[in-house]
Design an enzyme around this catalytic site. Structure first.
Site, PDB file in Angstrom:
ATOM      1  N   ARG A 186       0.811  -1.233   0.000  1.00 19.63           N
ATOM      2  CA  ARG A 186       0.000   0.000   0.000  1.00 19.63           C
ATOM      3  C   ARG A 186       0.839   1.277   0.000  1.00 19.63           C
ATOM      4  O   ARG A 186       0.369   2.330   0.414  1.00 19.63           O
ATOM      5  CB  ARG A 186      -0.973   0.020   1.176  1.00 19.63           C
ATOM      6  CG  ARG A 186      -1.998  -1.103   1.138  1.00 19.63           C
ATOM      7  CD  ARG A 186      -3.254  -0.761   1.906  1.00 19.63           C
ATOM      8  NE  ARG A 186      -4.159  -1.893   1.930  1.00 19.63           N
ATOM      9  CZ  ARG A 186      -4.217  -2.786   2.911  1.00 19.63           C
ATOM     10  NH1 ARG A 186      -3.436  -2.667   3.961  1.00 19.63           N
ATOM     11  NH2 ARG A 186      -5.061  -3.795   2.846  1.00 19.63           N
ATOM     12  N   LYS A 242       3.687  11.499 -11.598  1.00 27.77           N
ATOM     13  CA  LYS A 242       2.875  10.610 -12.445  1.00 27.77           C
ATOM     14  C   LYS A 242       3.611   9.291 -12.610  1.00 27.77           C
ATOM     15  O   LYS A 242       4.775   9.259 -12.993  1.00 27.77           O
ATOM     16  CB  LYS A 242       2.673  11.238 -13.828  1.00 27.77           C
ATOM     17  CG  LYS A 242       1.602  12.302 -13.878  1.00 27.77           C
ATOM     18  CD  LYS A 242       1.331  12.682 -15.333  1.00 27.77           C
ATOM     19  CE  LYS A 242       0.293  13.772 -15.440  1.00 27.77           C
ATOM     20  NZ  LYS A 242       0.045  14.118 -16.862  1.00 27.77           N
ATOM     21  N   GLU A 278      11.801  19.122 -24.612  1.00 25.71           N
ATOM     22  CA  GLU A 278      10.865  19.337 -23.496  1.00 25.71           C
ATOM     23  C   GLU A 278      11.198  20.614 -22.726  1.00 25.71           C
ATOM     24  O   GLU A 278      10.319  21.256 -22.161  1.00 25.71           O
ATOM     25  CB  GLU A 278      10.861  18.125 -22.546  1.00 25.71           C
ATOM     26  CG  GLU A 278      10.306  16.838 -23.167  1.00 25.71           C
ATOM     27  CD  GLU A 278       8.772  16.709 -23.118  1.00 25.71           C
ATOM     28  OE1 GLU A 278       8.090  17.620 -22.594  1.00 25.71           O
ATOM     29  OE2 GLU A 278       8.260  15.693 -23.618  1.00 25.71           O
ATOM     30  N   LYS A 291       8.474  23.215 -14.006  1.00 28.51           N
ATOM     31  CA  LYS A 291       7.615  22.047 -13.829  1.00 28.51           C
ATOM     32  C   LYS A 291       7.120  21.942 -12.384  1.00 28.51           C
ATOM     33  O   LYS A 291       5.949  21.643 -12.140  1.00 28.51           O
ATOM     34  CB  LYS A 291       8.382  20.779 -14.226  1.00 28.51           C
ATOM     35  CG  LYS A 291       7.629  19.496 -13.957  1.00 28.51           C
ATOM     36  CD  LYS A 291       7.223  18.757 -15.195  1.00 28.51           C
ATOM     37  CE  LYS A 291       6.198  17.689 -14.890  1.00 28.51           C
ATOM     38  NZ  LYS A 291       6.438  16.443 -15.596  1.00 28.51           N
ATOM     39  N   GLU A 306      -3.640  17.226 -12.262  1.00 26.17           N
ATOM     40  CA  GLU A 306      -4.027  17.633 -13.610  1.00 26.17           C
ATOM     41  C   GLU A 306      -5.506  17.886 -13.784  1.00 26.17           C
ATOM     42  O   GLU A 306      -6.187  17.257 -14.587  1.00 26.17           O
ATOM     43  CB  GLU A 306      -3.532  16.590 -14.640  1.00 26.17           C
ATOM     44  CG  GLU A 306      -3.581  17.146 -16.051  1.00 26.17           C
ATOM     45  CD  GLU A 306      -2.791  16.309 -17.053  1.00 26.17           C
ATOM     46  OE1 GLU A 306      -1.754  15.736 -16.679  1.00 26.17           O
ATOM     47  OE2 GLU A 306      -3.218  16.228 -18.209  1.00 26.17           O
ATOM     48  N   ARG A 364      -1.888  22.043 -15.267  1.00 25.58           N
ATOM     49  CA  ARG A 364      -0.883  21.026 -15.563  1.00 25.58           C
ATOM     50  C   ARG A 364      -1.003  20.494 -16.988  1.00 25.58           C
ATOM     51  O   ARG A 364      -0.022  20.040 -17.581  1.00 25.58           O
ATOM     52  CB  ARG A 364      -0.995  19.875 -14.552  1.00 25.58           C
ATOM     53  CG  ARG A 364       0.146  18.876 -14.698  1.00 25.58           C
ATOM     54  CD  ARG A 364       0.245  17.916 -13.527  1.00 25.58           C
ATOM     55  NE  ARG A 364       1.278  16.923 -13.804  1.00 25.58           N
ATOM     56  CZ  ARG A 364       1.763  16.084 -12.924  1.00 25.58           C
ATOM     57  NH1 ARG A 364       1.337  16.118 -11.696  1.00 25.58           N
ATOM     58  NH2 ARG A 364       2.697  15.219 -13.265  1.00 25.58           N
ATOM     59  N   ASN A 397       1.305  19.529 -21.685  1.00 27.00           N
ATOM     60  CA  ASN A 397       1.079  18.675 -22.852  1.00 27.00           C
ATOM     61  C   ASN A 397       1.152  19.440 -24.178  1.00 27.00           C
ATOM     62  O   ASN A 397       0.803  18.897 -25.232  1.00 27.00           O
ATOM     63  CB  ASN A 397      -0.284  17.980 -22.740  1.00 27.00           C
ATOM     64  CG  ASN A 397      -0.264  16.900 -21.678  1.00 27.00           C
ATOM     65  OD1 ASN A 397       0.774  16.291 -21.426  1.00 27.00           O
ATOM     66  ND2 ASN A 397      -1.399  16.685 -21.043  1.00 27.00           N
ATOM     67  N   HIS A 419       1.869  17.735 -27.358  1.00 28.68           N
ATOM     68  CA  HIS A 419       1.701  16.298 -27.133  1.00 28.68           C
ATOM     69  C   HIS A 419       0.488  15.696 -27.838  1.00 28.68           C
ATOM     70  O   HIS A 419       0.492  14.527 -28.183  1.00 28.68           O
ATOM     71  CB  HIS A 419       1.623  16.005 -25.629  1.00 28.68           C
ATOM     72  CG  HIS A 419       2.963  16.043 -24.955  1.00 28.68           C
ATOM     73  ND1 HIS A 419       3.743  17.179 -24.932  1.00 28.68           N
ATOM     74  CD2 HIS A 419       3.678  15.085 -24.306  1.00 28.68           C
ATOM     75  CE1 HIS A 419       4.876  16.922 -24.273  1.00 28.68           C
ATOM     76  NE2 HIS A 419       4.858  15.660 -23.888  1.00 28.68           N
ATOM     77  N   HIS A 458       1.340  12.439 -29.870  1.00 29.61           N
ATOM     78  CA  HIS A 458       0.821  11.097 -29.598  1.00 29.61           C
ATOM     79  C   HIS A 458       0.336  10.422 -30.879  1.00 29.61           C
ATOM     80  O   HIS A 458       0.541   9.223 -31.066  1.00 29.61           O
ATOM     81  CB  HIS A 458      -0.309  11.160 -28.565  1.00 29.61           C
ATOM     82  CG  HIS A 458       0.185  11.439 -27.182  1.00 29.61           C
ATOM     83  ND1 HIS A 458      -0.619  11.959 -26.195  1.00 29.61           N
ATOM     84  CD2 HIS A 458       1.410  11.271 -26.622  1.00 29.61           C
ATOM     85  CE1 HIS A 458       0.097  12.103 -25.083  1.00 29.61           C
ATOM     86  NE2 HIS A 458       1.334  11.708 -25.325  1.00 29.61           N
ATOM     87  N   HIS A 515      10.351  10.225 -28.076  1.00 26.86           N
ATOM     88  CA  HIS A 515       9.212  11.019 -27.605  1.00 26.86           C
ATOM     89  C   HIS A 515       9.467  12.523 -27.755  1.00 26.86           C
ATOM     90  O   HIS A 515       8.625  13.267 -28.288  1.00 26.86           O
ATOM     91  CB  HIS A 515       8.893  10.665 -26.151  1.00 26.86           C
ATOM     92  CG  HIS A 515       7.805  11.504 -25.562  1.00 26.86           C
ATOM     93  ND1 HIS A 515       6.507  11.461 -26.019  1.00 26.86           N
ATOM     94  CD2 HIS A 515       7.807  12.438 -24.574  1.00 26.86           C
ATOM     95  CE1 HIS A 515       5.765  12.319 -25.332  1.00 26.86           C
ATOM     96  NE2 HIS A 515       6.528  12.919 -24.456  1.00 26.86           N
TER      97      HIS A 515
END
Lengths: 348, 348
Positions: B112, B134, B176, B214, B224, B228, B232, B235, B239, B252
């Protein structure tokens, strides 16, 4: 009737446990009900009629603790993916503690966390598993070793679902209520001694009282750094009993009943509890036909088994003991001889 | 040098990102290093010499995004079980974003939730993936669809590990950084236009600036719900490009570079960005040999692919656009024709 669970966290995570308040629920999102074969055959239709959702789906898992594993978790997650649940979707855990723990875990990791609601259908899960946010699955190393802390958005305890509960399972739930009374609430214990839970109004009141105790404890210690461990009263012994009997002889609540009696013998040796108090606890357990004795084949082996629980850190066993009725004591470093003597007495 | 990440949560979850500050680390607990074959062969020994722990273990995973799956997660968890890690034990993510995301996820669900530390070895993961909490794994339905929010206890960004980074991967990390400068920090963008990152002192400063941006964004919106999402930028397009090229053609960061250029064409159509600003961004990307163009076979199919991202709710696509240099605009409901025109222009 309801009980609020207030956590020491951002307010959005607080939630309410409703007792017999489930009317129609409306959701502007997709909803997936997670249940098992037993509950589905008895009650799924009833529940489906009470849920209005943008899209309503169900996934039905096999029933039993042996299915509380990664495979069942994947069945839930796959249902989420197949029905394209998004971050605003909702899971509903509809079943006992196993369904609640797995559904909560799935909700906590699907798209990094979505909401879920608990509708517990056993007395045990109504008074215990549905409050507190512990989720998880078992694996070959032990129980609940993979999981998370994830709070439901709401809990609905409905007495209608308890009507189909086998008598043994009902009593197993009562065992956990007695557990909370013994360590936290003398007045509730005395109330239990004088009120039979086969009376529905009494049962409802007892459920509310138990949930209120649990909610208070969880609010104080959500991630079990301290006082929350007291909820494990009887469990150190129960885990060994369940393990030795391969989880087939006793229901969890039954093993806890025996475990409490064992813990009480140890507590008496350490003078935390007197003989009269111990007797009152046994009497109450027996009133609900709960087992209070287990034949230990080998006390040394039983003792060693305390250390096999993978969650024990640094091989110190914490015993949760009753201090009188309504109080508790967390004891570390009890000499091995004292514990062995207590185990021998329990066997006598 | 360091940057503090302050979250709107209990203080215990705040943490520090250290830049070139890794001396010997002492832990009074068991520690498991999670890394991949590439990083292990280059740097694992160096790291092991810097870690003093009660017991120190390593688990080495295959290298690559295609291994960011349930199977690798289970390899990490099994290592935790085999070495009997307890609730006080620590995981160290030693690698790029894939290792960081999987290790963080494993840490969040083992018993946990246990602590973990990030030691990112790529520029991309130093400036992006290591901050923000994340975690996740991919599956056949998409990227990062199973995971959690789980913050590291500390992050150590060491420039020594970047020395072995292939040039393309270095540039992907720079992409980035440029992304964050364009949407959040005009002064940083201008600084990037005038400072070459092949100079080690400049690089260190740019890493710190990027992490600070960031950290600020994540502090405002950890899970998010709003700002936030601006991270992206580029992105949404990236993607689709990555998906159409099966994650094999572009790194990426490279796909993000192309995605930013596409987003800028759309932003120009909507007059958020002018031609001069768009050109400055392309120029800076090209200075680091980043790709800025992708041949779209079929603009309709490319547009439809926006909706295949399972995280899109209710089929509304949010476009993150630059508003001048140093600003952003979150645009919903841009007419399909306008987006198609932008895609055609990007193709010209």
């Amino acid at each position: 009737m309801y009980v609020d669970v207030i956590l020491n966290q951002p307010a959005s995570r607080d939630y309410r446990v409703y007792i017999d308040q489930l009317e129609t629920l409306h959701f502007d999102t997709k909803v997936l009900i997670v249940t098992n074969t037993t509950v589905a055959s008895l009650h799924l239709e009833t529940l489906q009629k009470k849920i209005e959702a943008k899209e309503l789906y169900s996934v039905i898992l096999p029933d039993g603790e042996q299915y509380k594993n990664m495979q069942s978790l994947n069945l839930i997650l796959n249902a989420c993916f197949e029905h394209r649940l998004d971050r605003k979707s909702l899971l509903i855990a509809f079943g006992g503690g196993v369904i609640g723990d797995m559904t909560g875990f799935a909700a906590s990791i699907y798209q990094r966390g979505i909401d879920f609601i608990q509708i517990p259908t056993t007395l045990l899960s109504q008074v215990d598993a549905s409050v507190g946010g512990k989720t998880g699955i078992n694996n070959s190393y032990g129980k609940n070793l993979i999981g998370s802390f994830w709070q439901p958005r709401a809990v609905y305890c409905e007495s209608v679902f308890l009507k189909t509960l086998p008598k043994r399972e009902f009593s197993a739930g009562v065992a956990e209520m007695i557990k909370m009374a013994v360590t936290f609430d003398k007045a509730f214990f005395e109330w239990l001694e004088t009120h039979d839970l086969e009376d529905e109004a009494h049962l409802k009141e007892a459920i509310a009282k138990s949930i209120a105790i649990k909610a208070r404890v969880v609010a104080l210690d959500e991630t079990e750094q301290g006082i929350r461990a007291v909820l494990n009263y009887g469990h150190t012994f129960a885990h060994v009993i369940e393990n030795q009997t391969h989880y087939t002889t006793f229901l969890h609540g039954e093993a806890v009943a025996i475990g409490m009696v064992m813990a009480n013998i140890l507590a008496q040796k350490l003078t935390f509890l007197n003989a009269d108090e111990a007797l009152r606890i046994v009497t109450l357990l027996e009133h609900y036909d709960l087992p209070t004795h287990y034949r230990i084949e080998n006390v040394e082996a039983f003792y060693d088994a305390f250390f096999l629980d993978k969650k024990s850190e640094h091989a110190v066993i914490k015993f949760i003991l009753a201090q009188g009725i309504g109080g508790y004591e967390i004891s570390r470093n009890i000499p091995k001889e004292v514990v062995l003597e207590a185990l021998k007495e329990a066997n006598a």
